[in-house]
Design an enzyme around this catalytic site. Structure first.
Site, short mmCIF file in Angstrom:
data_model
loop_
_atom_site.label_atom_id
_atom_site.label_comp_id
_atom_site.label_asym_id
_atom_site.label_seq_id
_atom_site.Cartn_x
_atom_site.Cartn_y
_atom_site.Cartn_z
N LYS A 120 -17.26 -20.04 -21.22
CA LYS A 120 -15.94 -19.69 -21.79
C LYS A 120 -15.42 -20.92 -22.52
CE LYS A 120 -15.05 -17.33 -17.33
NZ LYS A 120 -15.68 -16.07 -17.30
N SER B 158 -21.21 -19.60 -17.77
CA SER B 158 -20.14 -18.92 -17.06
C SER B 158 -18.78 -19.52 -17.41
CB SER B 158 -20.44 -18.98 -15.57
OG SER B 158 -19.79 -17.93 -14.94
N HIS C 273 -27.09 -14.28 -12.40
CA HIS C 273 -26.10 -15.18 -12.98
C HIS C 273 -26.50 -16.64 -12.75
CE1 HIS C 273 -22.01 -16.10 -14.24
NE2 HIS C 273 -21.89 -16.92 -13.20
N TRP D 218 -21.37 -8.28 -13.43
CA TRP D 218 -19.98 -8.76 -13.31
C TRP D 218 -19.51 -9.36 -14.64
CZ3 TRP D 218 -15.94 -8.07 -10.50
CH2 TRP D 218 -14.99 -9.06 -10.25
C1 GTR Z 1 -17.33 -16.02 -11.30
C2 GTR Z 1 -16.17 -15.68 -12.14
C3 GTR Z 1 -16.55 -15.72 -13.56
C4 GTR Z 1 -17.43 -16.92 -13.89
C5 GTR Z 1 -18.25 -17.46 -12.76
C6 GTR Z 1 -18.80 -18.86 -12.84
O1 GTR Z 1 -17.08 -15.87 -9.97
O2 GTR Z 1 -15.65 -14.47 -11.75
O3 GTR Z 1 -15.50 -15.56 -14.45
O4 GTR Z 1 -16.78 -17.87 -14.58
O5 GTR Z 1 -17.68 -17.32 -11.56
O6 GTR Z 1 -18.27 -19.77 -13.46
O7 GTR Z 1 -19.84 -19.05 -12.24
#
Ligand code: GTR
Length: 401
Positions: A242, A238, A381, A329
């Site tokens: 990036k 996540s 996620h 998402w």
């Molecule tokens: C989310 C966010 C993402 C992502 C994520 C994370 O809420 O919108 O861009 O980076 O968190 O790091 O778990």
């Protein structure tokens, strides 16, 4: 007019109903509503030159692309400092019941007589006659995820499994370089080592700082004879994904760059506006990206790059994009498209046999090509044991070549 309790209640329900309609309308999860867009071309330089070979890619186009990402998305990543030292802060030669050698290394970077220290947790497989290939996790979650005592074991960083398969398991916490918090992110390397960056509209912010941290860990790998620094993978989930993509795009020392569920500002194509958008991420996490990125809120088509070009700039080193089907998402399709389109550079410039399927592959059916890996797994996620197994299978193949 008298407002009684019932009419107040009705009014509240009306309000809540409308707020949720607004919230749902704001983000798109419907493929048929993805706007038409055209992507900037990785193969055409800013002066209009068509890039056809590795030389012009390396010396003209790739540096241009990195500068565009610095100026418009992540900010610069300064590489200058006065000194770097590595100190063994803790060691256990028979960790994990004798399977591993634990080293806790303090990486201290000095600039203008100011210092910051990154604590690296490193488990090396015992009984190896050659230096070990390694995976480094950029950890943004709780410290317990990378517990050096192994009293807590999490699938987020399955160090025992990595050791079993002959890989060294390394991790550091982002808080050592820049806290993942909009109020305190400046307190570490930004205020201490690079305060001038804070004044710049294309200055370093959180994600750049984390990438900088991963690069300092690589500085250490290059000096540890037990680590094979030429076989190092940088992994992030996540927001960490990036940061790992931004690390691998800039720093050519990484053999594999792996991103898991990295989404908007990671692998996903921004112009698709599917799930999280540039505006939303800049609103919620303004301290991750450089200030100039705000210009692209509701204005993605004006970006001089898109995320496929971040993938391209990793070429010809290996790249892996992992997604989860319930993580809409993060736009799994946009993550795949970015990989598919971005890796044309591997094929057309570097003649590597990279031919990803035309459509998003089926769930739990990884695609492991020699230099490009992808999977979309079932579930939500998260960074899971399944994801790590695929990463190791992919590395096994790559390193066996
Ligand atoms: C989310 C966010 C993402 C992502 C994520 C994370 O809420 O919108 O861009 O980076 O968190 O790091 O778990």
């Amino acid at each position: 007019m008298k407002i009684n309790a019932l009419s107040l209640l009705i009014f509240c329900f009306f309000l809540i109903g409308n707020i949720s309609v607004i919230a749902q309308d704001e983000f798109n999860y419907d493929e048929s509503k993805v706007p038409a867009y055209s992507l900037p071309d990785p193969f055409v330089s800013q002066s209009g030159k068509i890039i056809t070979n590795a030389n012009t890619w390396e010396f003209v186009r790739r540096p241009e692309i990195i500068t565009l990402f610095e100026d418009h998305v992540y900010g610069q990543v300064p590489k200058d400092f006065d000194a770097i030292t590595f100190e063994l802060a803790g060691e256990d030669k028979s960790a994990m019941g004798g399977q591993a050698h634990l080293k806790e290394v303090d990486i201290t970077v000095t600039k203008n007589e100011k210092q910051i220290t990154i604590r690296l947790i490193l488990f090396l497989p015992n009984g190896q006659t050659t230096p070990s290939p390694v995976f480094l996790l950029i950890n943004h979650r709780n410290h317990e995820n990378i517990d050096p005592t192994r009293q807590v074991k999490m699938d987020f960083w399955p160090a025992e499994k990595l050791i079993e398969r002959g890989y060294a398991a390394a991790a550091f916490h982002v808080q050592d370089v820049s806290n993942d918090n909009k109020d305190t992110f400046k307190e570490d390397i930004l205020e201490t080592l690079y305060p001038e960056q804070l004044q710049m509209a294309n200055g370093m912010r959180g994600l750049g700082a984390w990438a900088w941290g991963a690069m300092r860990v690589m500085d250490y790998f290059e000096r540890d004879p037990q680590v094979d620094a030429s076989k190092a993978g940088v992994v992030g989930h996540s927001r960490g994904g990036k940061a790992s993509l931004w690390t691998g795009a800039q720093d050519t020392r990484w053999a594999i760059t792996l991103s898991n569920d990295s989404g908007c500002g990671g692998a996903a194509i921004s112009r698709r506006k599917f799930g999280e958008t540039v505006k939303r991420i800049n609103t919620n996490f303004p301290y991750w990206f450089t200030d100039n990125f705000d210009k692209y809120n509701d204005n993605e088509d004006a970006l001089p790059i898109d995320q496929h070009m971040l993938i391209s700039s990793i070429a010809p080193r290996a790249v892996y994009v992992a997604s989860a089907v319930e993580d809409e998402w993060a736009d799994p399709k946009g993550e795949f498209l970015s990989l598919k389109i971005g890796t044309r550079v591997y094929r057309d410039i570097f003649n590597l046999p990279v031919d990803l399927p035309a459509q998003l592959p089926a769930i739990n059916q990884p695609t492991h090509l020699p230099y490009v890996g992808h999977h979309i797994r079932e579930g939500k996620h998260n960074l899971t044991a399944y994801d790590w197994e695929q990463f190791m299978d992919f590395a096994d193949l790559l390193y066996a070549r």
